[in-house]
Design a protein around this motif. Structure first.
Motif, PDB file in Angstrom:
ATOM      1  N   THR A  89       0.825  -1.216   0.000  1.00  0.00           N
ATOM      2  CA  THR A  89       0.000   0.000   0.000  1.00  0.00           C
ATOM      3  C   THR A  89       0.855   1.260   0.000  1.00  0.00           C
ATOM      4  N   PHE A  90       2.074   1.190   0.552  1.00  0.00           N
ATOM      5  CA  PHE A  90       2.940   2.363   0.603  1.00  0.00           C
ATOM      6  C   PHE A  90       3.505   2.718  -0.770  1.00  0.00           C
ATOM      7  N   GLY A  91       3.473   1.772  -1.708  1.00  0.00           N
ATOM      8  CA  GLY A  91       3.906   2.053  -3.072  1.00  0.00           C
ATOM      9  C   GLY A  91       2.758   2.265  -4.020  1.00  0.00           C
ATOM     10  N   ASN A  92       1.526   2.094  -3.533  1.00  0.00           N
ATOM     11  CA  ASN A  92       0.330   2.200  -4.363  1.00  0.00           C
ATOM     12  C   ASN A  92      -0.559   3.376  -3.963  1.00  0.00           C
ATOM     13  N   LYS A  93       0.040   4.387  -3.329  1.00  0.00           N
ATOM     14  CA  LYS A  93      -0.705   5.584  -2.911  1.00  0.00           C
ATOM     15  C   LYS A  93      -1.888   5.239  -2.020  1.00  0.00           C
ATOM     16  N   GLY A  94      -1.687   4.228  -1.158  1.00  0.00           N
ATOM     17  CA  GLY A  94      -2.697   3.909  -0.156  1.00  0.00           C
ATOM     18  C   GLY A  94      -3.705   2.855  -0.552  1.00  0.00           C
ATOM     19  N   LYS A  95      -3.584   2.267  -1.748  1.00  0.00           N
ATOM     20  CA  LYS A  95      -4.523   1.232  -2.169  1.00  0.00           C
ATOM     21  C   LYS A  95      -4.023  -0.145  -1.742  1.00  0.00           C
ATOM     22  N   TYR A  96      -4.934  -0.941  -1.202  1.00  0.00           N
ATOM     23  CA  TYR A  96      -4.626  -2.314  -0.803  1.00  0.00           C
ATOM     24  C   TYR A  96      -5.200  -3.272  -1.850  1.00  0.00           C
ATOM     25  N   TYR A  97      -4.384  -4.253  -2.234  1.00  0.00           N
ATOM     26  CA  TYR A  97      -4.814  -5.266  -3.192  1.00  0.00           C
ATOM     27  C   TYR A  97      -4.725  -6.641  -2.547  1.00  0.00           C
ATOM     28  N   GLU A  98      -5.821  -7.362  -2.577  1.00  0.00           N
ATOM     29  CA  GLU A  98      -5.846  -8.722  -2.037  1.00  0.00           C
ATOM     30  C   GLU A  98      -4.864  -9.585  -2.824  1.00  0.00           C
ATOM     31  N   PRO A  99      -3.959 -10.294  -2.138  1.00  0.00           N
ATOM     32  CA  PRO A  99      -2.979 -11.120  -2.866  1.00  0.00           C
ATOM     33  C   PRO A  99      -3.655 -12.180  -3.717  1.00  0.00           C
ATOM     34  N   THR A 100      -3.085 -12.434  -4.871  1.00  0.00           N
ATOM     35  CA  THR A 100      -3.576 -13.476  -5.758  1.00  0.00           C
ATOM     36  C   THR A 100      -2.389 -14.201  -6.357  1.00  0.00           C
ATOM     37  N   PHE A 101      -2.580 -15.436  -6.779  1.00  0.00           N
ATOM     38  CA  PHE A 101      -1.477 -16.230  -7.301  1.00  0.00           C
ATOM     39  C   PHE A 101      -1.544 -16.409  -8.815  1.00  0.00           C
ATOM     40  N   TYR A 102      -2.440 -15.720  -9.452  1.00  0.00           N
ATOM     41  CA  TYR A 102      -2.485 -15.718 -10.908  1.00  0.00           C
ATOM     42  C   TYR A 102      -3.149 -14.419 -11.353  1.00  0.00           C
ATOM     43  N   THR A 103      -2.914 -14.028 -12.591  1.00  0.00           N
ATOM     44  CA  THR A 103      -3.532 -12.809 -13.111  1.00  0.00           C
ATOM     45  C   THR A 103      -4.700 -13.129 -14.035  1.00  0.00           C
ATOM     46  N   ARG A 104      -4.539 -14.167 -14.859  1.00  0.00           N
ATOM     47  CA  ARG A 104      -5.637 -14.556 -15.766  1.00  0.00           C
ATOM     48  C   ARG A 104      -5.441 -16.001 -16.203  1.00  0.00           C
ATOM     49  N   VAL A 105      -6.560 -16.668 -16.495  1.00  0.00           N
ATOM     50  CA  VAL A 105      -6.544 -18.032 -17.008  1.00  0.00           C
ATOM     51  C   VAL A 105      -7.325 -18.050 -18.305  1.00  0.00           C
ATOM     52  N   THR A 106      -6.715 -18.568 -19.368  1.00  0.00           N
ATOM     53  CA  THR A 106      -7.385 -18.635 -20.668  1.00  0.00           C
ATOM     54  C   THR A 106      -7.425 -20.076 -21.156  1.00  0.00           C
ATOM     55  N   ASN A 107      -8.307 -20.330 -22.108  1.00  0.00           N
ATOM     56  CA  ASN A 107      -8.349 -21.656 -22.728  1.00  0.00           C
ATOM     57  C   ASN A 107      -7.454 -21.673 -23.968  1.00  0.00           C
ATOM     58  N   GLN A 108      -7.528 -22.747 -24.734  1.00  0.00           N
ATOM     59  CA  GLN A 108      -6.651 -22.889 -25.891  1.00  0.00           C
ATOM     60  C   GLN A 108      -6.932 -21.857 -26.976  1.00  0.00           C
ATOM     61  N   HIS A 109      -8.083 -21.197 -26.898  1.00  0.00           N
ATOM     62  CA  HIS A 109      -8.434 -20.164 -27.874  1.00  0.00           C
ATOM     63  C   HIS A 109      -8.145 -18.761 -27.345  1.00  0.00           C
ATOM     64  N   ASP A 110      -7.422 -18.704 -26.267  1.00  0.00           N
ATOM     65  CA  ASP A 110      -7.057 -17.446 -25.622  1.00  0.00           C
ATOM     66  C   ASP A 110      -8.283 -16.685 -25.108  1.00  0.00           C
ATOM     67  N   GLU A 111      -9.333 -17.443 -24.801  1.00  0.00           N
ATOM     68  CA  GLU A 111     -10.528 -16.842 -24.223  1.00  0.00           C
ATOM     69  C   GLU A 111     -10.399 -16.848 -22.704  1.00  0.00           C
ATOM     70  N   LEU A 112     -10.765 -15.736 -22.078  1.00  0.00           N
ATOM     71  CA  LEU A 112     -10.605 -15.586 -20.638  1.00  0.00           C
ATOM     72  C   LEU A 112     -11.564 -16.502 -19.884  1.00  0.00           C
ATOM     73  N   ILE A 113     -10.994 -17.332 -19.013  1.00  0.00           N
ATOM     74  CA  ILE A 113     -11.785 -18.223 -18.171  1.00  0.00           C
ATOM     75  C   ILE A 113     -11.893 -17.660 -16.762  1.00  0.00           C
ATOM     76  N   LEU A 114     -10.763 -17.249 -16.205  1.00  0.00           N
ATOM     77  CA  LEU A 114     -10.735 -16.668 -14.868  1.00  0.00           C
ATOM     78  C   LEU A 114      -9.901 -15.404 -14.883  1.00  0.00           C
ATOM     79  N   ASN A 115     -10.415 -14.387 -14.260  1.00  0.00           N
ATOM     80  CA  ASN A 115      -9.665 -13.136 -14.125  1.00  0.00           C
ATOM     81  C   ASN A 115      -9.213 -13.008 -12.676  1.00  0.00           C
ATOM     82  N   GLY A 116      -7.899 -13.103 -12.453  1.00  0.00           N
ATOM     83  CA  GLY A 116      -7.373 -13.066 -11.097  1.00  0.00           C
ATOM     84  C   GLY A 116      -6.873 -11.716 -10.657  1.00  0.00           C
ATOM     85  N   GLU A 117      -7.038 -10.712 -11.495  1.00  0.00           N
ATOM     86  CA  GLU A 117      -6.559  -9.391 -11.110  1.00  0.00           C
ATOM     87  C   GLU A 117      -7.460  -8.819 -10.013  1.00  0.00           C
ATOM     88  N   PRO A 118      -6.884  -8.506  -8.864  1.00  0.00           N
ATOM     89  CA  PRO A 118      -7.701  -8.013  -7.751  1.00  0.00           C
ATOM     90  C   PRO A 118      -8.112  -6.562  -7.952  1.00  0.00           C
TER      91      PRO A 118
END
Length: 333
Positions: free
Chosen positions: A60-89
């Protein structure tokens, strides 16, 4: 503000969910848990926090006070590059941006002039903030901090508590990992500043903004809403100075953050942290992370966090040395 509100801020806004709320024992007694001044002010918590929690809170001290819930992935796509899961908090405001930016500058002073200065041998040129932590008898060593790219938190100790004789162990683990992760990144990257914060000279006698009559001054960062001129010496307030800069006309060469940060942000009873979770440079949707990356993502292996007992018992250490968590600490405009 009140100790209850401080505890609520730590657990709800800063994500320190392993802190123990007041509870009733089997014999009907009430235990304060971590709702105490020692836990909240110095870090002497009942059971400790995880490195994952520490890492996310420090970001938060590097993000101007914003807190982001930790996540272990950013995005999951299938073989067609279609978004299945969006992990960006989605971030939430944990503190005002002026408070976060001032704390950022204070913690930069720790690694430039304070107890964490040894970390500069690993990242010598890039802007960097951090904080050391040491508990009684050197049972637990911490170092948490970040750059405009990443934040990392490292706990160093033993499963069965015993003294750690190399007092810089946590810093060395942190530095070694972060040095590799930052290889090839732009060393000119900067933390975001705020129009609500100003860099000024202050009088070392009164702590207020320096005037032409103050003979001993240093440099600090202030909220623009709270600018109080020195009443001890009187006179006109000196002009704003470049952030982090120095003025050759100053009466002293001392350059500080304006507020001295003391005390260790660590657990004095126990430090529950994730199991041996060292990181390599993360794979991302872009080639190299930039200082204006949209949202931070945690790049660790999955930690094994201990569950809070219904009635907390005397703490025991559940971690091994060299525990490090790393996440992006990008600025969010």
């Amino acid at each position: 503000m009140g100790i209850e509100n401080v505890f609520k801020h730590a657990t709800e806004d800063m994500g320190l969910k392993n802190l123990v709320a007041p509870f009733e024992t089997e014999d009907g007694k009430t235990e304060a848990g971590d709702q105490t001044y020692s836990s909240l002010a110095l870090g002497g918590s009942y059971r400790g926090i995880t490195t994952l929690e520490s890492c996310a809170a420090f970001a938060t001290f590097g993000n101007k006070g914003k807190y982001y819930e930790p996540t272990f992935y950013t995005r999951v796509t299938n073989q067609h590059d279609e978004l299945i899961l969006n992990g960006e908090p989605e971030g939430k405001i944990a503190m005002s941006e002026d408070t976060a930016v001032i704390l950022n500058h204070m913690l930069q002073n720790v690694v430039n002039n304070g107890t964490g200065a040894g970390i500069r041998s690993y990242i010598p040129k890039m802007e960097l903030y951090g904080k050391t932590g040491t508990t009684d008898d050197n049972y637990n060593l911490w170092f948490a901090g970040g750059t405009p790219y990443y934040v990392a938190s490292c706990w160093y100790g033993y499963d069965q508590q015993e003294k750690v004789y190399a007092s810089d162990s946590a810093r060395r683990v942190w530095g070694s990992i972060m040095k590799d992760i930052h290889s090839g990144l732009d060393t000119d990257a900067k933390f975001p500043e705020s129009d609500l914060v100003t860099c000024r000279k202050y009088c070392t006698s009164s702590g207020m903004l320096a005037t032409e009559n103050c003979h001993s001054t240093a440099i600090g960062w202030y909220k623009t809403s709270q600018l109080k001129p020195c009443t001890t010496h009187g006179g006109s307030v000196l002009d704003e100075v470049a952030s982090g800069g120095s003025d050759t006309s100053a009466d002293t060469s001392s350059t500080t953050s304006g507020v001295t940060s003391s005390g260790d942000t660590s657990s004095k009873k126990n430090n529950t942290s994730s199991k041996k979770s060292t990181s390599s440079k993360p794979s991302a949707t872009s080639s190299t992370p930039a200082a204006t990356t949209s949202k931070p993502s945690t790049v660790t292996s999955t930690p094994t966090e201990s569950k809070a007992p219904e009635t907390p018992s005397e703490p025991t250490v559940t971690s091994t040395p060299d525990t490090t968590v790393v996440s992006e600490a990008s600025s969010h405009q």
